[in-house]
Scaffold this motif. Structure first.
Motif, mmCIF file in Angstrom:
data_model
loop_
_atom_site.group_PDB
_atom_site.id
_atom_site.type_symbol
_atom_site.label_atom_id
_atom_site.label_comp_id
_atom_site.label_asym_id
_atom_site.label_seq_id
_atom_site.Cartn_x
_atom_site.Cartn_y
_atom_site.Cartn_z
ATOM 1 N N LYS A 89 0.937 -1.179 0.026
ATOM 2 C CA LYS A 89 0.201 0.091 -0.037
ATOM 3 C C LYS A 89 1.072 1.147 0.234
ATOM 4 C CE LYS A 89 -3.880 2.092 2.479
ATOM 5 N NZ LYS A 89 -4.794 2.176 1.295
ATOM 6 N N PHE A 90 2.051 1.147 0.581
ATOM 7 C CA PHE A 90 2.893 2.567 0.946
ATOM 8 C C PHE A 90 3.500 2.563 -0.550
ATOM 9 C CE2 PHE A 90 7.461 3.735 1.243
ATOM 10 C CZ PHE A 90 7.285 4.763 1.917
ATOM 11 N N ASN A 91 4.106 1.452 -1.129
ATOM 12 C CA ASN A 91 4.607 1.549 -2.518
ATOM 13 C C ASN A 91 3.668 2.070 -3.705
ATOM 14 O OD1 ASN A 91 7.326 0.893 -1.607
ATOM 15 N ND2 ASN A 91 6.724 -1.285 -2.046
ATOM 16 N N ALA A 92 2.462 1.516 -3.270
ATOM 17 C CA ALA A 92 1.450 1.787 -4.315
ATOM 18 C C ALA A 92 1.107 3.863 -4.400
ATOM 19 C CB ALA A 92 -0.055 1.199 -4.240
ATOM 20 N N GLU A 93 1.088 3.837 -3.128
ATOM 21 C CA GLU A 93 0.703 5.502 -2.807
ATOM 22 C C GLU A 93 2.035 6.430 -3.293
ATOM 23 O OE1 GLU A 93 -1.803 6.998 -1.821
ATOM 24 O OE2 GLU A 93 -3.043 5.333 -1.248
ATOM 25 N N LYS A 94 3.185 5.653 -3.160
ATOM 26 C CA LYS A 94 4.597 6.437 -3.535
ATOM 27 C C LYS A 94 4.600 6.509 -4.762
ATOM 28 C CE LYS A 94 8.490 4.430 -2.790
ATOM 29 N NZ LYS A 94 9.910 3.957 -2.348
ATOM 30 N N THR A 95 4.198 5.525 -6.043
ATOM 31 C CA THR A 95 4.561 5.447 -7.264
ATOM 32 C C THR A 95 3.160 5.646 -8.085
ATOM 33 O OG1 THR A 95 3.995 3.027 -7.212
ATOM 34 C CG2 THR A 95 6.333 3.756 -6.969
ATOM 35 N N GLY A 96 2.018 5.869 -7.369
ATOM 36 C CA GLY A 96 0.896 6.147 -7.959
ATOM 37 C C GLY A 96 0.267 4.810 -8.550
ATOM 38 N N GLY A 97 0.467 3.413 -7.896
ATOM 39 C CA GLY A 97 0.203 2.266 -8.630
ATOM 40 C C GLY A 97 -1.214 1.993 -8.418
ATOM 41 N N GLU A 98 -1.767 0.898 -8.676
ATOM 42 C CA GLU A 98 -3.143 0.379 -8.351
ATOM 43 C C GLU A 98 -3.241 0.099 -6.978
ATOM 44 O OE1 GLU A 98 -5.493 0.115 -10.698
ATOM 45 O OE2 GLU A 98 -4.168 0.828 -12.465
ATOM 46 N N PRO A 99 -4.834 0.605 -6.573
ATOM 47 C CA PRO A 99 -5.103 0.221 -5.243
ATOM 48 C C PRO A 99 -4.751 -1.162 -4.724
ATOM 49 C CG PRO A 99 -6.955 1.375 -6.271
ATOM 50 C CD PRO A 99 -5.742 0.813 -7.360
ATOM 51 N N VAL A 100 -4.146 -1.325 -3.458
ATOM 52 C CA VAL A 100 -4.012 -2.772 -2.908
ATOM 53 C C VAL A 100 -5.161 -3.319 -2.292
ATOM 54 C CG1 VAL A 100 -2.301 -3.920 -1.436
ATOM 55 C CG2 VAL A 100 -1.587 -2.169 -2.859
ATOM 56 N N ILE A 101 -5.575 -4.581 -2.193
ATOM 57 C CA ILE A 101 -6.626 -4.919 -1.657
ATOM 58 C C ILE A 101 -6.094 -5.786 -0.242
ATOM 59 C CG2 ILE A 101 -8.756 -6.591 -1.812
ATOM 60 C CD1 ILE A 101 -8.766 -3.877 -3.457
ATOM 61 N N PRO A 102 -6.543 -5.648 0.756
ATOM 62 C CA PRO A 102 -5.962 -6.412 1.991
ATOM 63 C C PRO A 102 -6.570 -7.883 1.974
ATOM 64 C CG PRO A 102 -7.833 -5.086 2.643
ATOM 65 C CD PRO A 102 -7.477 -4.613 1.274
ATOM 66 N N SER A 103 -5.681 -8.732 2.678
ATOM 67 C CA SER A 103 -5.820 -10.157 2.581
ATOM 68 C C SER A 103 -7.065 -10.262 3.587
ATOM 69 C CB SER A 103 -4.764 -10.706 3.315
ATOM 70 O OG SER A 103 -5.283 -12.205 3.765
ATOM 71 N N LEU A 104 -7.734 -11.267 2.916
ATOM 72 C CA LEU A 104 -9.121 -11.689 3.917
ATOM 73 C C LEU A 104 -8.842 -12.273 5.077
ATOM 74 C CD1 LEU A 104 -11.254 -13.303 0.919
ATOM 75 C CD2 LEU A 104 -11.443 -10.856 1.648
ATOM 76 N N ASN A 105 -7.684 -12.567 5.416
ATOM 77 C CA ASN A 105 -7.163 -13.127 6.714
ATOM 78 C C ASN A 105 -7.075 -11.875 7.839
ATOM 79 O OD1 ASN A 105 -7.173 -15.689 5.921
ATOM 80 N ND2 ASN A 105 -5.135 -15.343 4.852
ATOM 81 N N LEU A 106 -7.028 -10.854 7.434
ATOM 82 C CA LEU A 106 -6.961 -9.606 8.244
ATOM 83 C C LEU A 106 -8.272 -9.342 8.816
ATOM 84 C CD1 LEU A 106 -4.047 -7.454 6.628
ATOM 85 C CD2 LEU A 106 -3.787 -9.364 8.346
ATOM 86 N N ASP A 107 -8.305 -9.077 9.904
ATOM 87 C CA ASP A 107 -9.728 -8.491 10.596
ATOM 88 C C ASP A 107 -9.684 -7.003 10.333
ATOM 89 O OD1 ASP A 107 -8.334 -7.287 12.843
ATOM 90 O OD2 ASP A 107 -8.036 -9.275 13.769
ATOM 91 N N THR A 108 -10.994 -6.471 10.728
ATOM 92 C CA THR A 108 -11.116 -5.030 10.326
ATOM 93 C C THR A 108 -10.244 -4.235 11.253
ATOM 94 O OG1 THR A 108 -13.526 -5.588 9.995
ATOM 95 C CG2 THR A 108 -12.973 -3.296 10.607
ATOM 96 N N ASP A 109 -9.732 -4.539 12.399
ATOM 97 C CA ASP A 109 -9.181 -3.728 13.260
ATOM 98 C C ASP A 109 -7.622 -3.603 12.609
ATOM 99 O OD1 ASP A 109 -11.070 -2.818 15.117
ATOM 100 O OD2 ASP A 109 -10.587 -4.452 16.266
ATOM 101 N N LEU A 110 -7.035 -4.847 12.200
ATOM 102 C CA LEU A 110 -5.850 -4.814 11.576
ATOM 103 C C LEU A 110 -5.618 -4.164 10.387
ATOM 104 C CD1 LEU A 110 -4.311 -8.295 12.278
ATOM 105 C CD2 LEU A 110 -3.123 -5.983 12.989
ATOM 106 N N VAL A 111 -6.944 -4.182 9.568
ATOM 107 C CA VAL A 111 -6.775 -3.390 8.215
ATOM 108 C C VAL A 111 -6.733 -1.819 8.643
ATOM 109 C CG1 VAL A 111 -8.084 -2.861 6.306
ATOM 110 C CG2 VAL A 111 -7.862 -5.236 7.011
ATOM 111 N N MET A 112 -7.577 -1.366 9.421
ATOM 112 C CA MET A 112 -7.634 0.058 9.777
ATOM 113 C C MET A 112 -6.350 0.343 10.176
ATOM 114 S SD MET A 112 -11.481 0.302 11.623
ATOM 115 C CE MET A 112 -11.125 2.052 12.055
ATOM 116 N N ALA A 113 -5.600 -0.409 11.286
ATOM 117 C CA ALA A 113 -4.411 -0.081 11.734
ATOM 118 C C ALA A 113 -3.310 0.144 10.437
ATOM 119 C CB ALA A 113 -3.821 -1.362 12.680
#
Length: 232
Positions: free
Chosen positions: A20-44
């Motif tokens: 996600k950091f690299n995508a923001e830095k380079t203007g790349g495609e949005p990154v989708i989080p893993s389904l294994n991550l719960d909501t709190d971890l994704v927000m963190a």
């Protein structure tokens, strides 16, 4: 939660944070989080990546060469020798005049563009802060036990005192390491679990710090990848 569980948690979140950091830095495609991550971890992780990219895009340059400076500092420099400190200051001036208020995420860079420090303002979500406070409360008995009236500077009660409001964590000094190198002990070639993690609350402590530790490692993976991989 054992250490393998913490490692698994870390492995799941750092690719997402880094990508996600690299995508923001380079203007790349949005990154989708893993389904294994719960909501709190994704927000963190989202908060972490957002603050990291803001800091990266807000460099504060200092007129110093950190590589040259580091070569002039020896392991025995304590900072208490005024004559040595004055000579070092002459050879390596601070590179700025006066003070500067920094009220948003930033990086401090030297003349070569090397990042010296990251200032990550408001990087932790409220949930992560609550997890850290809960983990700190579990460490209270061990921290209190560590303080000694005649201990060295690490454990001396003169330097470890409760705040004036009598709030916050219990003062103390402990080591939390699942692989402590037994320096100074004979016939012990393998690392040992540090004493503070051998008590009855050790499993609860490891479980409590697992998620905050994984978030911290995800940040380290972006800021200092060589240091991150050296710790694996």
């Amino acid at each position: 939660m054992n250490t393998s569980s913490m490692s698994t948690c870390d492995i799941k979140i750092w690719p997402y944070t880094e990508q996600k950091f690299n995508a923001e830095k380079t203007g790349g495609e949005p990154v989708i989080p893993s389904l294994n991550l719960d909501t709190d971890l994704v927000m963190a992780c989202d908060r972490l990546a957002d603050v990291l990219i803001k800091a990266y895009k807000n460099p504060i340059k200092m007129q110093i060469d950190i590589a040259r400076y580091s070569k002039l500092i020896f392991s025995k420099n304590t900072g208490h020798n005024e004559e040595k400190e004055e000579k070092l200051l002459e050879r390596c001036p601070p590179g700025h005049e006066g003070t500067k208020l920094v009220d948003k995420p930033a990086t401090i860079i030297d003349v070569s563009g090397t990042i010296i420090a990251w200032y990550l303002l408001d990087v932790l979500t409220e949930t992560t802060q609550k997890e850290i406070r809960a983990a700190t409360d579990l460490l209270g008995p061990s921290l209190e036990k560590s303080v000694k009236a005649d201990g060295n500077w690490r454990y001396n009660q003169e330097w470890l005192k409760q705040g004036s409001e009598n709030v916050g964590s219990t003062p103390g000094c402990i080591n939390l390491s699942p692989a402590w190198f037994q320096q100074g002990h004979e016939n012990l070639s393998d690392p040992e679990v540090s004493a503070s993690l051998k008590g009855p609350s050790s499993k609860n402590i490891l479980k409590a710090i697992a998620r905050p530790a994984a978030i911290a490692l995800a940040a380290l993976r972006v800021m200092r990848p060589q240091q991150y991989f050296a710790g694996l």
